[in-house]
Design an enzyme around this catalytic site. Sequence first.
Site, PDB file in Angstrom:
ATOM      1  CG  HIS A  10     -21.345 -18.929 -10.743  1.00 23.59           C
ATOM      2  ND1 HIS A  10     -20.463 -19.290  -9.745  1.00 23.59           N
ATOM      3  CD2 HIS A  10     -22.113 -20.015 -10.980  1.00 23.59           C
ATOM      4  CE1 HIS A  10     -20.681 -20.538  -9.384  1.00 23.59           C
ATOM      5  NE2 HIS A  10     -21.680 -21.005 -10.125  1.00 23.59           N
ATOM      6  CD  GLU A  86     -25.568 -25.814 -11.966  1.00 24.36           C
ATOM      7  OE1 GLU A  86     -26.116 -26.147 -13.040  1.00 24.36           O
ATOM      8  OE2 GLU A  86     -24.326 -25.759 -11.814  1.00 24.36           O
TER       9      GLU A  86
END
Length: 217
Positions: A10, A86
């Site tokens: 990201h 994550e």
Amino acid sequence: MAINVYFVRHGQTYLNLYNRMQGWADGPLTPKGEEDAKRVGRALAPIQFDYVFCSDLARTVSTTRFLLAEHPGNNPKPIPEPAFREEFFGYFEGEDGQHFADFLGGPEGYHSFAEMVAGWGPDKLKDKIAAADNYGTAEDHVAFWKRVDKGFDRLRALPDGSEVLVVSHGATIRSIVQRYSDAYNPGDSPRNGSITKLTLDKDNTTVDFYNKLELPE
């Protein structure tokens, strides 16, 4: 069977900018983070994707939106996939990154996240974080891989020859690369908006390249 999977980290978030621990905690993209996403969308222009997945966290969803807006072609609708989240840092979510590294790694001479992961390896670091979390909520390596492997099972079930985009996270991508290749320094974290390519077949996972801002020629 062979499936090409392009993992993208990201774009930069405010928690990245402020060096805060950011696992399941979510910071919005900075202006640079939006540009990271747009740039990688243009970099991936030669690839026509058959499937697009992203972690279900807001920063990856936003990155995917900005990326696809700059990517030509008729792209499929992104599919949120929690398996590609994550790593979860539990009690340490939002902690100052330097303070955390001094606390956990300082006794062994490590004073940054990169130094800890280079010295201990990604999975041992996960276990140390989980052991230090008095709430017992941080993921150890067993819990992490149980989750991520579900995502890989989903990828392997796709049709042969599929071109796939997965927008994910730094520690997750680094852990995947370290699991399937010893050709890269474990302390080398994927940059925001970087590209890592894997080839999956029925039995094997090959890391073709890691942490690139452009497609290799």
